[in-house]
Design a protein around this motif. Structure first.
Motif, short mmCIF file in Angstrom:
data_model
loop_
_atom_site.label_atom_id
_atom_site.label_comp_id
_atom_site.label_asym_id
_atom_site.label_seq_id
_atom_site.Cartn_x
_atom_site.Cartn_y
_atom_site.Cartn_z
N LEU A 1 0.87 -1.17 0.00
CA LEU A 1 0.00 0.00 0.00
C LEU A 1 0.91 1.22 0.00
O LEU A 1 1.63 1.46 0.98
CB LEU A 1 -0.92 0.02 1.23
N ALA A 2 0.92 1.93 -1.11
CA ALA A 2 1.80 3.09 -1.25
C ALA A 2 0.98 4.37 -1.17
O ALA A 2 -0.16 4.42 -1.64
CB ALA A 2 2.55 3.03 -2.58
N THR A 3 1.56 5.40 -0.57
CA THR A 3 0.89 6.70 -0.50
C THR A 3 1.66 7.72 -1.33
O THR A 3 2.87 7.61 -1.50
CB THR A 3 0.78 7.20 0.95
N ALA A 4 0.93 8.69 -1.85
CA ALA A 4 1.54 9.75 -2.64
C ALA A 4 0.69 11.00 -2.51
O ALA A 4 -0.53 10.93 -2.39
CB ALA A 4 1.67 9.35 -4.11
N ASN A 5 1.36 12.15 -2.54
CA ASN A 5 0.69 13.45 -2.50
C ASN A 5 0.59 13.97 -3.93
O ASN A 5 1.61 14.22 -4.57
CB ASN A 5 1.49 14.41 -1.63
N PRO A 6 -0.63 14.15 -4.47
CA PRO A 6 -0.76 14.48 -5.89
C PRO A 6 -0.45 15.94 -6.24
O PRO A 6 -0.29 16.25 -7.42
CB PRO A 6 -2.24 14.18 -6.16
N ILE A 7 -0.36 16.83 -5.25
CA ILE A 7 -0.20 18.24 -5.59
C ILE A 7 1.19 18.78 -5.26
O ILE A 7 1.56 19.85 -5.73
CB ILE A 7 -1.25 19.11 -4.87
N GLU A 8 1.97 18.06 -4.46
CA GLU A 8 3.29 18.55 -4.08
C GLU A 8 4.33 17.96 -5.03
O GLU A 8 4.48 16.75 -5.12
CB GLU A 8 3.60 18.15 -2.64
N HIS A 9 5.05 18.82 -5.74
CA HIS A 9 5.99 18.36 -6.76
C HIS A 9 7.44 18.67 -6.42
O HIS A 9 8.35 18.08 -7.01
CB HIS A 9 5.64 18.98 -8.11
N GLU A 10 7.70 19.59 -5.50
CA GLU A 10 9.08 19.94 -5.16
C GLU A 10 9.72 18.80 -4.38
O GLU A 10 9.18 18.33 -3.37
CB GLU A 10 9.10 21.22 -4.33
N GLY A 11 10.87 18.34 -4.86
CA GLY A 11 11.58 17.26 -4.18
C GLY A 11 10.94 15.90 -4.35
O GLY A 11 11.18 15.01 -3.54
N THR A 12 10.14 15.73 -5.40
CA THR A 12 9.49 14.44 -5.63
C THR A 12 9.94 13.85 -6.97
O THR A 12 10.47 14.56 -7.83
CB THR A 12 7.96 14.57 -5.64
N TYR A 13 9.70 12.56 -7.13
CA TYR A 13 10.04 11.83 -8.35
C TYR A 13 8.78 11.08 -8.79
O TYR A 13 8.45 10.04 -8.22
CB TYR A 13 11.18 10.83 -8.09
N PRO A 14 8.06 11.61 -9.78
CA PRO A 14 6.81 10.96 -10.20
C PRO A 14 7.05 9.51 -10.60
O PRO A 14 8.06 9.17 -11.22
CB PRO A 14 6.38 11.81 -11.41
N LEU A 15 6.12 8.66 -10.22
CA LEU A 15 6.24 7.25 -10.56
C LEU A 15 6.15 7.05 -12.07
O LEU A 15 5.24 7.60 -12.70
CB LEU A 15 5.14 6.44 -9.87
N PRO A 16 7.06 6.29 -12.66
CA PRO A 16 6.95 6.03 -14.10
C PRO A 16 5.75 5.14 -14.40
O PRO A 16 5.23 4.44 -13.52
CB PRO A 16 8.28 5.31 -14.41
N GLU A 17 5.31 5.17 -15.65
CA GLU A 17 4.13 4.41 -16.04
C GLU A 17 4.29 2.92 -15.76
O GLU A 17 3.33 2.23 -15.38
CB GLU A 17 3.83 4.62 -17.53
N ALA A 18 5.52 2.40 -15.92
CA ALA A 18 5.74 0.98 -15.70
C ALA A 18 5.46 0.58 -14.26
O ALA A 18 4.94 -0.52 -13.99
CB ALA A 18 7.19 0.61 -16.06
N GLN A 19 5.78 1.46 -13.32
CA GLN A 19 5.52 1.13 -11.92
C GLN A 19 4.08 1.44 -11.53
O GLN A 19 3.48 0.72 -10.74
CB GLN A 19 6.47 1.88 -10.99
N LEU A 20 3.50 2.48 -12.09
CA LEU A 20 2.09 2.75 -11.84
C LEU A 20 1.23 1.56 -12.27
O LEU A 20 0.24 1.22 -11.63
CB LEU A 20 1.65 4.00 -12.60
#
Length: 339
Positions: free
Chosen positions: A148-167
């Motif tokens: 179970l993974a959590t992510a904040n959809p609006i905070e982008h500073e200092g983050t690494y968006p998950l690539p499509e392969a992992q999503l």
């Protein structure tokens, strides 16, 4: 052991009721999370901070009676911090493997988008193959295993968006949203009655029972018209003019498995079109990539999937599957006797 659908439904609803004593007013979202677990998948909880994502994961593990570990993802986290590594043992003068947090039943990957892609990729093998490879040695993960993974959809500073392969490895993506005023007041009242910060619930089932519940999902019947409906829905995401990349066949499998789990939650051993519709947004929205200009028009993947569900004709077959649950254990590959 073979659990009939009504027994799996009873246990699942008891789990939801137990979790609902802590996570207030999010029954629909909790049902999606439990459906993902029953279907044997992994869940991405994407929402704003403070809306109960971590609390949901911990409480769900407690109600299911399985081992739980939380791993806080940070920019300096290394792959070995997830999978484990070999350490030198001075007593034996040899290297021994020290398992990482991934060796558990339910792993909470907290803020998974805050760690670099190299560390994110360390979860790929574990999520897909249920194993970990370290220094050329492969270690199997004990069942059940879910992330179970959590992510904040609006905070982008200092983050690494998950690539499509992992999503794509996540069976579904769930959001909770803000509670209503009455629900938020209920949260405050329950905190005052509890007299402590941490909430603990008693287990409803255990790991062995959860595995039996997951096994029962495999015997939920799906009429051919429903399977064709699933394929048409996923195919429609690929042909939509607003979509750059549509959902893959893994999306079709996720949609089918989640629909079977939802049917069992309703006490049925067969899938109806409403089961597919009820999980379509959660199963498909994170698997499609919109054309760049769609972001300027404020079109999001959830809207596209909802409109696809509305546009694809629903199968109108009145036939119900005649399958049931096996009356006895039989070897793999042989015919089963159904009742």
């Amino acid at each position: 052991m073979n659990l009939p659908p009504h027994e799996v439904s009873r246990l699942a609803r008891a789990v939801l009721d137990r979790v609902g004593t802590v996570v207030v007013g999010k029954r629909d979202s909790l049902e999606l999370v439990l459906a993902g677990i029953l279907a044997g998948g992994h869940v991405l909880l994407e929402d704003l901070p403070g809306l109960g994502k971590t609390l949901t994961a911990r409480t769900m593990a407690q109600a299911l009676g399985i081992e739980f570990r939380r791993l806080q993802f940070t920019p300096d986290l290394l792959p070995a911090d997830v999978t484990g590594s070999f350490l030198y043992d001075q007593r034996t003068h040899d290297f021994t493997f020290r398992p990482g947090p991934v060796f558990t039943n339910l792993l909470l990957a907290d803020e998974i988008n805050r760690t670099p892609p190299k560390t994110q990729a360390a979860l790929l093998e574990a999520m897909q193959e249920k194993q970990v490879s370290v220094e050329g040695t492969t270690y199997r993960l004990a069942a059940p295993f879910h992330v179970l993974a959590t992510a904040n959809p609006i905070e982008h500073e200092g983050t690494y968006p998950l690539p499509e392969a992992q999503l794509d490895r996540f069976m579904l993506r769930v959001s909770f949203g803000y509670p209503s005023a009455e629900e938020e007041l209920d949260v405050l009242n329950r905190r005052m009655v509890r007299h402590r910060e941490e909430a603990v619930v008693e287990p409803v089932v255990d790991a062995a029972t959860l595995l039996a519940m997951q096994e029962s999902i495999e015997y939920v019947a799906v009429e051919e018209s429903i399977s064709r409906y699933v394929v048409e829905l996923v195919g429609a995401t690929r042909s939509d003019t607003r979509v750059l990349v549509g959902a893959s066949p893994r999306g079709s499998l996720a949609l089918l498995l989640l629909a079977r789990a939802r049917a069992v939650l309703a006490g049925r051993d067969y899938v109806v079109p409403e089961d597919v519709k009820g999980v379509a947004v959660a199963a498909l929205s994170h698997r499609i990539t919109l054309r760049p200009e769609m972001w300027l028009r404020r079109v999001d993947p959830e809207t596209v999937v909802r409109e696809v569900v509305e546009s694809v004709p629903t199968p109108a077959s009145g036939a119900l599957p005649t399958y049931g649950y096996p009356t006895e254990e039989v070897p793999v590959g042989e015919a089963r006797q159904w009742q």
